[in-house]
Design a protein around this motif. Structure first.
Motif, PDB file in Angstrom:
ATOM      1  N   LEU A 187       0.802  -1.283   0.285  1.00  0.00           N
ATOM      2  CA  LEU A 187      -0.031  -0.094   0.072  1.00  0.00           C
ATOM      3  C   LEU A 187       0.800   1.357   0.160  1.00  0.00           C
ATOM      4  CD1 LEU A 187      -2.588  -1.258   2.434  1.00  0.00           C
ATOM      5  CD2 LEU A 187      -3.086  -0.665   0.019  1.00  0.00           C
ATOM      6  N   PHE A 188       2.032   1.322   0.613  1.00  0.00           N
ATOM      7  CA  PHE A 188       2.725   2.109   0.802  1.00  0.00           C
ATOM      8  C   PHE A 188       3.297   2.717  -0.592  1.00  0.00           C
ATOM      9  CE2 PHE A 188       6.973   4.198   1.976  1.00  0.00           C
ATOM     10  CZ  PHE A 188       6.533   5.424   2.418  1.00  0.00           C
ATOM     11  N   GLN A 189       3.616   1.566  -1.160  1.00  0.00           N
ATOM     12  CA  GLN A 189       4.523   1.833  -2.665  1.00  0.00           C
ATOM     13  C   GLN A 189       3.465   2.182  -3.466  1.00  0.00           C
ATOM     14  OE1 GLN A 189       6.482  -1.733  -3.819  1.00  0.00           O
ATOM     15  NE2 GLN A 189       6.980  -2.241  -1.572  1.00  0.00           N
ATOM     16  N   LEU A 190       2.145   1.765  -3.398  1.00  0.00           N
ATOM     17  CA  LEU A 190       1.103   2.066  -4.388  1.00  0.00           C
ATOM     18  C   LEU A 190       0.608   3.706  -4.122  1.00  0.00           C
ATOM     19  CD1 LEU A 190      -0.830   1.380  -6.630  1.00  0.00           C
ATOM     20  CD2 LEU A 190      -2.406   0.589  -4.827  1.00  0.00           C
ATOM     21  N   LYS A 191       0.892   4.099  -2.860  1.00  0.00           N
ATOM     22  CA  LYS A 191       0.561   5.478  -2.468  1.00  0.00           C
ATOM     23  C   LYS A 191       1.569   6.217  -3.120  1.00  0.00           C
ATOM     24  CE  LYS A 191      -1.793   8.628  -0.224  1.00  0.00           C
ATOM     25  NZ  LYS A 191      -3.085   8.858  -0.768  1.00  0.00           N
ATOM     26  N   ALA A 192       2.789   5.819  -3.149  1.00  0.00           N
ATOM     27  CA  ALA A 192       3.948   6.546  -3.719  1.00  0.00           C
ATOM     28  C   ALA A 192       3.578   6.958  -5.290  1.00  0.00           C
ATOM     29  CB  ALA A 192       5.314   6.043  -3.695  1.00  0.00           C
TER      30      ALA A 192
END
Length: 224
Positions: A187-192
């Motif tokens: 999720l963190f990578q997708l948010k970036a």
């Protein structure tokens, strides 16, 4: 995954905390350790019922609220009040894994993430690195004052012996809405990626699709 939060605390906020610390009393940190950790924990901590510690927590909590990186990396559900730990020469915290259940502030949480905020300059002490075992080998952290690191509580870690000077940090534990580390990282990578698309292709189909995917995965991964 390790998340660095550069300048979580401003220089003024760190100075405020330093001023408060001079008015407080430190006690043996072993009192808050449990299980095998009691045998390897050799540091000092501010008394948990010290009103000055509440003032320190107020400063830190305000900083966390203002940090998008903290929110996006942790999906914080609960966070325990911060403890302030001090390491004098000869002190250390040997290899250990933090307890899966942590208590403080009148409640108990599942500890998914650990966070350390460095409160003094690394040039003020020798040794004292936060060392964490990872799949890629040993990771060592000794960050500038005001900077923070967040890492999975499941990791084996230690604080290396301080050989000179004084190491001062604030530490706490977080229960996340997303329990699984790999899901949080995804999720963190997708948010970036969303942020990049927001800057370069705002309103495009791929941008809207990324928002939809993020929202749906967050619904799938979150624990109510």
């Amino acid at each position: 995954m390790y998340t660095y939060i550069n300048e979580l605390l401003t220089a003024s906020e760190v100075d405020q905390i330093a001023g408060i610390v001079t008015k407080t009393t430190f006690v043996s940190g072993a009192a808050t350790a449990s299980g095998a950790a009691k045998n390897v924990k050799n540091n000092e901590q501010l008394q948990m019922n010290d009103t000055q510690l509440q003032n320190i927590n107020y400063i830190i909590q305000n900083a966390l609220v203002k940090s998008p990186l903290f929110r996006e990396a942790t999906f914080v559900r609960h966070i325990l009040p911060f403890m302030v730990s001090r390491y004098l020469p000869g002190m250390e915290y040997g290899w250990h894994v933090d307890s899966p259940l942590m208590s403080g502030g009148g409640g108990t949480i599942r500890a998914d993430l650990s966070t350390t905020i460095f409160l003094n300059d690394p040039a003020e002490y020798e040794g004292g690195e936060l060392e964490i075992e990872s799949d890629s080998g040993l990771q060592k952290f000794k960050l500038p004052k005001g900077h923070a690191i967040v890492y999975p509580t499941t990791k084996l870690h230690r604080v290396a012996p301080v050989t000179q000077g004084v190491r001062l940090v604030a530490v706490s534990w977080i229960q996340s809405f997303v329990k699984d580390t790999e899901k949080r990282d995804l999720l963190f990578q997708l948010k970036a990626l969303q942020e990049v698309l927001n800057q370069q292709q705002q309103g495009s189909q791929v941008h809207l699709s990324s928002q939809q995917l993020y929202s749906n995965l967050l619904r799938m991964f979150c624990e109510a």
